[in-house]
Design a protein around this motif. Structure first.
Motif, mmCIF file in Angstrom:
data_model
loop_
_atom_site.group_PDB
_atom_site.id
_atom_site.type_symbol
_atom_site.label_atom_id
_atom_site.label_comp_id
_atom_site.label_asym_id
_atom_site.label_seq_id
_atom_site.Cartn_x
_atom_site.Cartn_y
_atom_site.Cartn_z
ATOM 1 N N LEU A 184 0.870 -0.818 -0.220
ATOM 2 C CA LEU A 184 0.030 -0.133 0.142
ATOM 3 C C LEU A 184 0.627 1.195 0.179
ATOM 4 C CD1 LEU A 184 -2.767 -1.262 3.060
ATOM 5 C CD2 LEU A 184 -3.033 -1.133 0.117
ATOM 6 N N ILE A 185 1.735 1.273 0.588
ATOM 7 C CA ILE A 185 2.699 2.263 0.436
ATOM 8 C C ILE A 185 3.154 2.374 -0.758
ATOM 9 C CG2 ILE A 185 4.989 3.214 1.752
ATOM 10 C CD1 ILE A 185 4.293 2.113 4.328
ATOM 11 N N GLU A 186 4.116 1.238 -1.648
ATOM 12 C CA GLU A 186 4.313 1.770 -2.368
ATOM 13 C C GLU A 186 4.200 2.715 -3.521
ATOM 14 O OE1 GLU A 186 5.748 -1.998 -3.968
ATOM 15 O OE2 GLU A 186 7.365 -2.292 -2.384
ATOM 16 N N PHE A 187 1.793 2.314 -3.302
ATOM 17 C CA PHE A 187 1.972 3.042 -4.743
ATOM 18 C C PHE A 187 0.760 4.068 -3.948
ATOM 19 C CE2 PHE A 187 -2.507 3.113 -7.138
ATOM 20 C CZ PHE A 187 -2.630 3.260 -7.857
ATOM 21 N N PHE A 188 0.585 4.226 -2.417
ATOM 22 C CA PHE A 188 -0.004 5.034 -2.162
ATOM 23 C C PHE A 188 0.777 6.325 -1.379
ATOM 24 C CE2 PHE A 188 -3.510 2.082 -2.941
ATOM 25 C CZ PHE A 188 -3.985 2.243 -3.507
ATOM 26 N N GLY A 189 1.479 5.343 -1.038
ATOM 27 C CA GLY A 189 2.362 6.844 -0.145
ATOM 28 C C GLY A 189 2.246 6.240 1.465
ATOM 29 N N ASN A 190 2.809 7.127 1.860
ATOM 30 C CA ASN A 190 2.739 7.292 3.346
ATOM 31 C C ASN A 190 1.599 7.590 3.901
ATOM 32 O OD1 ASN A 190 4.993 5.524 4.644
ATOM 33 N ND2 ASN A 190 6.023 7.903 3.768
ATOM 34 N N GLU A 191 1.416 8.958 3.082
ATOM 35 C CA GLU A 191 0.336 10.078 4.076
ATOM 36 C C GLU A 191 -0.874 8.934 3.233
ATOM 37 O OE1 GLU A 191 -1.725 14.024 2.215
ATOM 38 O OE2 GLU A 191 -0.217 13.986 1.850
ATOM 39 N N GLY A 192 -0.647 8.311 1.893
ATOM 40 C CA GLY A 192 -1.951 7.823 1.434
ATOM 41 C C GLY A 192 -2.465 6.433 2.232
ATOM 42 N N TYR A 193 -1.484 6.012 2.789
ATOM 43 C CA TYR A 193 -1.676 4.605 3.495
ATOM 44 C C TYR A 193 -2.530 4.756 4.780
ATOM 45 C CZ TYR A 193 -0.251 1.004 6.438
ATOM 46 O OH TYR A 193 -0.286 0.076 7.354
ATOM 47 N N LEU A 216 -13.487 2.360 0.070
ATOM 48 C CA LEU A 216 -12.307 2.929 0.523
ATOM 49 C C LEU A 216 -11.857 3.546 -0.674
ATOM 50 C CD1 LEU A 216 -9.666 3.148 2.373
ATOM 51 C CD2 LEU A 216 -9.243 1.743 1.266
ATOM 52 N N ILE A 217 -11.651 3.171 -2.015
ATOM 53 C CA ILE A 217 -11.868 3.794 -2.791
ATOM 54 C C ILE A 217 -12.120 5.456 -3.290
ATOM 55 C CG2 ILE A 217 -11.398 3.589 -5.292
ATOM 56 C CD1 ILE A 217 -9.780 2.201 -3.796
ATOM 57 N N HIS A 218 -13.820 5.119 -3.261
ATOM 58 C CA HIS A 218 -14.687 6.207 -3.115
ATOM 59 C C HIS A 218 -14.772 7.630 -2.373
ATOM 60 C CE1 HIS A 218 -18.161 5.075 -5.868
ATOM 61 N NE2 HIS A 218 -18.021 4.026 -5.519
ATOM 62 N N PHE A 219 -14.124 7.089 -0.937
ATOM 63 C CA PHE A 219 -13.261 7.859 -0.013
ATOM 64 C C PHE A 219 -12.169 8.576 -0.321
ATOM 65 C CE2 PHE A 219 -16.028 5.121 3.135
ATOM 66 C CZ PHE A 219 -17.019 6.136 3.600
ATOM 67 N N LEU A 220 -11.382 7.992 -1.110
ATOM 68 C CA LEU A 220 -9.934 8.246 -1.276
ATOM 69 C C LEU A 220 -10.473 9.335 -2.780
ATOM 70 C CD1 LEU A 220 -7.663 5.381 -0.963
ATOM 71 C CD2 LEU A 220 -7.699 7.078 0.952
#
Length: 224
Positions: A184-193, A216-220
């Protein structure tokens, strides 16, 4: 949106006339024997290569070119969209159409082409679950495996089995959904995680459940 009747499509197909979309239609035939597709190419395999049975749906050639009221089915084994013309079956590969809609009157399922699935293919049909900054798709396909329903001691039989992977796309880059911190961190980054964890805690989301991943994707996507 332009709409074509089934009878008009049949006339265009038989007469060799029509627009570019119709000209791309191809009758399904086995490449070796030349037999029509109705002759099952996998007679020793139990089940069906179709994700679901034939049902009324739509074929999308472009945003302004959609054919409605067709009986269609998704062949998830060879990844083609198949529809019925009288007694014939006609197929489109992903590169020939923009997509299609199954169960158009009850529970619409939108499929699009043009998605690159790592280690599988550059142009596949996928079901669109969420569209936006992050696009969540379901890559549905069929495998041929040992038949789990075969009687004990009987000769080992084969069967079509449903399979599905969820991918998240951002700016064309795919991420095979894996609910592990490192991935998750590799794709979304630390803030996204951190946001993912926050939403999961706030809304009690199971990050391995399809419906919760969709939420979750809706929220993001709603985040600025």
């Amino acid at each position: 949106m332009r709409k074509f009747s089934l009878s008009l499509l049949v006339l265009l197909l038989i007469g060799g006339l029509g627009n570019q979309s119709v000209a791309q239609l191809q009758l399904l035939r086995d490449q070796v024997s030349g037999n029509p597709v109705m002759a099952n190419p996998n007679p020793d395999v139990n089940g069906t290569p179709y994700w679901s049975g034939f049902e009324e749906g739509k074929i999308i050639f472009s945003e302004k070119d959609t054919v409605e009221n067709l009986m269609i089915a998704f062949n998830a084994f060879n990844h083609t969209l198949v529809y019925q013309v009288e007694r014939d079956l006609v197929a489109y590969t992903p590169g020939k159409i923009s997509g299609f809609i199954l169960q158009s009157k009850s529970n619409p399922q939108l499929f699009r082409s043009g998605y690159n699935i790592p280690n599988i293919g550059p142009n596949r049909f996928v079901e669109i679950l969420v569209d936006g900054k992050y696009t969540l798709v379901s890559h549905k396909f069929k495998r041929i495996t040992d038949d789990p329903g075969a009687a004990y001691g009987a000769q080992r039989a084969k069967a079509f089995v449903n399979a599905e992977d969820l991918y998240v796309y951002k700016e064309g880059q795919p991420f095979l959904w894996r609910a592990k911190k490192k991935n998750l961190i590799e794709f979304f980054g630390n803030e996204g995680y951190q946001k993912i964890n926050q939403f999961a805690d706030t809304y009690n989301l199971d990050l391995k459940a399809k419906s919760d991943i969709r939420r979750l994707i809706h929220f993001l996507n709603q985040e600025k």
